[in-house]
Design an enzyme around this catalytic site. Structure first.
Site, PDB file in Angstrom:
ATOM      1  N   LYS A   1       3.944  -6.052 -84.529  1.00 24.33           N
ATOM      2  CA  LYS A   1       5.316  -5.248 -84.522  1.00 24.33           C
ATOM      3  C   LYS A   1       4.415  -4.420 -84.001  1.00 24.33           C
ATOM      4  CE  LYS A   1       9.195  -3.564 -84.892  1.00 24.33           C
ATOM      5  NZ  LYS A   1      10.071  -4.020 -84.001  1.00 24.33           N
TER       6      LYS A   1
ATOM      7  N   SER B   1      14.525  -5.848 -81.201  1.00 17.84           N
ATOM      8  CA  SER B   1      14.589  -5.267 -82.439  1.00 17.84           C
ATOM      9  C   SER B   1      15.606  -5.434 -82.429  1.00 17.84           C
ATOM     10  CB  SER B   1      13.598  -4.273 -83.034  1.00 17.84           C
ATOM     11  OG  SER B   1      12.757  -3.852 -83.765  1.00 17.84           O
TER      12      SER B   1
END
Length: 584
Positions: A188, A383
Site C-alpha cells: 500500500k 482500492s
C-alpha cells in the site's frame, strides 16, 4: 467624497455587467430561435482527435447548449464508441481521419477507442491517421488505422514506458510538518510519498510488474497490426532507434511522411470527390449533434451508471466525483425502478474515502439481491474503486486496467512545529474528555491515540478483504495474499480471480442483458446530466480558477494537485491508490 467615488464606480460596473448579460441573453435567444438542426452532407469524413479528453459520461458545455451550438455536448467515452459504430452504417460517412497529436487519456480508455476503430474498418470503410508529434499512447491509437502518416518534420516517441512519483517527505521536513501514518498492506504505497524519499522495494516490485503488463499489451497490439514481432519493437525502444521521421518510416512504424494538406488530398480519392472540391471533414462534436443514437426500445431497461473520479462522503455537484449520497440515490433509483432489469456499473476510480466506498458497496449489494449487477472497469478500478466493484455478478476489465490495491491507510498531520517555528502561532485550550481534541493539527498524537487509529485502519482493512472474499467467492487466505494494497493489471486480475473477463462496455452490457434474460431493452444512463442554466452558473468560477492555476503553475500544476490531495487525507481512513500514476 471618497465614498461617492466608490459608490458611482460600483454602480457603473453593475450597469455595464447587467447590460452585457442582457446582450448575451438576447444572442442566446436569437440563436435558439433561428438555429436549424445540424445535418451531415454526403461524402463526409469523421475527424477524431487523440488529444481530446474522453470522460466516462458526456459533458454539457452550458453556453453552447443554451445556444444550440454543436459544441453544446461533449461526448463521453462510450458515447464516442457508439458514434463510431453508428458511422459504420452511415452512408454519409465514408471514413475516419484520426488526427494524432498527444493523448490525454488512460490506457484502458485508449483500448476501448482503438477496438472501436478496428471494428469500424471491418465495414470496409477507411481509417487514416496523421500526426506531427505522436506520443506513445497516441501512436498506439493510430495503429488502428489503415495508413499512418507522419509530418516530415515531426516525431514519434517510441522509447518505452516509465513511471514516476513525486516524494514530499523532504518538503514536509523543511516545513517541520510531521505526517503520522497508519496503513495495512506491504504494497500500500499511497502514503509512500509522505514517508519515503524514493520507492520502497515492495512498490518497485509491484510497479515493475504492472508496468511490464501495460507495456506488453502495448507491444502486442502494435505487433498484430504492423506485423513486427514484439522483440523487434522492444529493440527499437531499447536502442532508441526512432529519432527522426525517416527512422519511423524505415522501421515501418508509419506508412509515409506527409503534410496535413497532402493527407487531406489523398482523402479526396478515398471519398471519390473531385480535385477542386473540399473534403467534407466532420468533427466529432458536429457528428454527435447531428446523430440520434439508438438506445433500444421496449419497456425493459438496463441502467448504465457512470462512476468516475475520487470517492468522497456526502454530496457534491462537481463533475467526475463519486459522492456517496449522490450515488446512493442513483443506485436506489435503478433498484426500485421495476422497468430496470439489470444495472451496468461503469467504474473509473482510484478510490478515496473507505467509508464512502462501504456505503456505495452496500447500496449495490441491495440492488444485486433483486437484479443482476455487472461492472465494467475503465482506466482505474483500484482500492476504493475495487471496493465498490467486488460485489458484482460479473466484472469486466481491459488488459491495461489498473485494479486491485486492496488496502487502506490513514494520515494525521502534526503541524505544531510548523505553526510555532515558521509562523509564530501556538495553540492552547480546554477539553471535557481526554481524547476530545484527537485529530488536532496543533499537537502530536499520543501512543494511545496512535493505537486507536491503527485499530480503525486494521478493522477497515479486514472489512475490505471480507467484501472481496464474499463477492469473488475466494478463500480468505488467497485474498490476503493478493491484497496487501497491491495494484494489478487487468491481465493479472483475470488470472487471480479479481475480475471475470477481459472486455469493454459493450461486452459488459451484453452480459447484463444475458443475465437479465433480455433480448430487447432500452438503455438509460445515470446520473442525469444537470440542467444547462444551473450548470453554467456553477461552472464559470471553477473553470476560471482552474485555468488561472494551470497558467501560473504550468508543469507544476500536477504537483499542486498532489499537495491538495494530501490536505484532504487528514483524519479520514482512505482506500486509494498512490495519487495518480504518471507514465511517460
Amino acid at each position: 467624497m471618497r465614498f461617492f467615488k466608490i459608490f458611482f464606480a460600483s454602480l457603473l460596473a453593475f450597469v455595464v455587467f447587467t447590460a452585457l448579460c442582457f446582450i448575451v441573453l438576447l444572442v442566446i435567444i436569437g440563436k435558439a430561435i433561428s438555429s436549424e438542426p445540424v445535418t451531415i452532407a454526403p461524402n463526409g469524413v469523421l475527424v477524431l482527435e487523440t488529444n481530446q479528453t474522453y470522460n466516462e459520461q458526456k459533458l454539457v458545455n452550458p453556453l453552447g447548449a443554451l445556444m444550440k451550438d454543436e459544441a453544446g455536448e461533449i461526448p463521453g467515452l462510450y458515447q464516442t464508441v457508439r458514434l463510431i459504430e453508428n458511422a459504420e452504417n452511415d452512408d454519409n460517412i465514408k471514413g475516419i481521419y484520426l488526427k494524432v497529436n498527444g493523448n490525454a487519456n488512460g490506457f484502458a480508455s485508449n483500448e476501448e477507442l482503438r477496438n472501436a476503430l478496428i471494428h469500424f474498418r471491418q465495414s470496409k470503410k477507411f481509417v487514416y491517421a496523421y500526426g506531427e508529434v505522436m506520443d506513445q499512447n497516441a501512436y498506439y491509437l493510430a495503429t488502428a488505422a489503415d495508413k499512418i502518416y507522419l509530418n516530415p518534420k515531426g516525431m514519434v516517441d517510441f522509447t518505452g514506458f516509465s513511471s514516476q512519483m513525486a516524494y514530499l517527505k523532504g518538503t514536509l521536513e523543511k516545513l517541520e510538518i510531521q505526517p503520522e501514518i497508519f496503513y495495512c498492506g506491504k504494497f500500500k504505497s499511497a502514503t509512500e510519498p509522505l514517508r519515503e524519499t524514493q520507492m520502497t522495494e515492495a512498490n518497485r516490485i509491484q510497479t515493475n510488474q504492472f508496468l511490464g503488463d501495460l507495456y506488453g499489451n502495448f507491444l502486442q497490439g502494435i505487433s498484430k497490426v504492423r506485423r513486427i514481432d514484439t522483440a523487434t519493437l522492444h529493440g527499437y525502444a531499447n536502442e532508441n532507434l526512432i529519432q527522426e521521421p525517416g527512422d519511423a518510416l524505415k522501421y515501418k512504424l508509419v506508412d509515409g511522411l506527409k503534410y496535413d494538406d497532402e493527407v487531406v488530398e489523398e482523402l479526396k480519392g478515398k471519398t471519390g470527390i473531385k480535385n477542386d472540391e473540399k473534403v467534407n471533414l466532420v468533427t466529432l462534436l458536429k457528428y454527435n449533434a447531428a446523430t440520434v443514437l439508438d438506445n433500444g426500445s421496449g419497456d425493459n431497461r438496463i441502467a448504465l451508471i457512470y462512476a468516475q473520479g475520487d470517492i468522497i462522503g456526502g454530496e457534491s455537484d462537481r463533475d467526475n466525483t463519486i459522492a456517496s449520497e449522490n450515488y446512493i440515490r442513483e443506485i436506489r433509483k435503478a433498484r426500485e425502478d421495476k422497468k430496470v432489469k439489470a444495472i451496468l456499473f461503469r467504474v473509473n476510480s482510484g478510490g478515496g474515502s473507505a467509508l464512502a466506498s462501504e456505503v456505495i458497496w452496500r447500496e449495490l449489494s441491495l440492488a444485486k439481491k433483486v437484479k443482476p449487477v455487472v461492472v465494467s472497469m475503465g482506466d482505474y478500478a483500484a482500492s476504493g474503486g475495487y471496493y465498490i466493484s467486488c460485489m458484482a455478478d460479473s466484472i469486466f476489465a481491459q488488459p491495461n486496467t489498473l485494479t486491485g490495491s486492496i488496502g487502506v491507510f490513514g494520515v494525521m498531520f502534526n503541524m505544531q512545529n510548523f505553526f510555532k517555528n515558521k509562523l509564530g502561532v501556538t495553540f492552547d485550550g480546554v477539553k471535557t474528555a481526554q481524547y476530545a481534541d484527537l485529530g488536532s493539527v496543533g499537537r502530536p498524537l499520543t501512543e494511545a491515540e496512535k493505537r486507536f487509529i491503527q485499530n480503525g485502519v486494521d478493522s477497515t482493512y479486514a472489512s475490505f478483504k471480507s467484501r472481496v472474499v464474499a463477492g469473488r467467492k475466494l478463500d480468505p487466505a488467497i485474498v490476503d495474499s493478493i491484497a496487501q494494497g497491491r495494484v494489478w493489471s487487468g491481465t493479472d486480475a483475470l488470472r487471480l480471480g479479481l475480475v471475470d473477463r477481459i472486455g469493454g462496455v459493450n461486452d459488459a452490457l451484453a452480459c447484463a442483458a444475458k443475465l437479465a434474460k433480455l433480448s430487447t431493452y432500452k438503455l438509460v444512463e445515470y446520473p442525469e446530466v444537470k440542467d444547462k442554466l444551473s450548470k453554467l452558473l456553477k461552472s464559470v468560477s471553477g473553470e476560471v480558477e482552474t485555468r488561472t492555476l494551470k497558467q501560473e503553475l504550468g508543469l507544476n500544476y500536477s504537483l499542486y494537485q498532489q499537495v491538495k490531495a494530501v490536505q484532504g487525507m487528514h483524519g479520514e481512513i482512505q482506500a486509494k491508490v498512490p495519487f495518480t500514476y504518471r507514465f511517460n
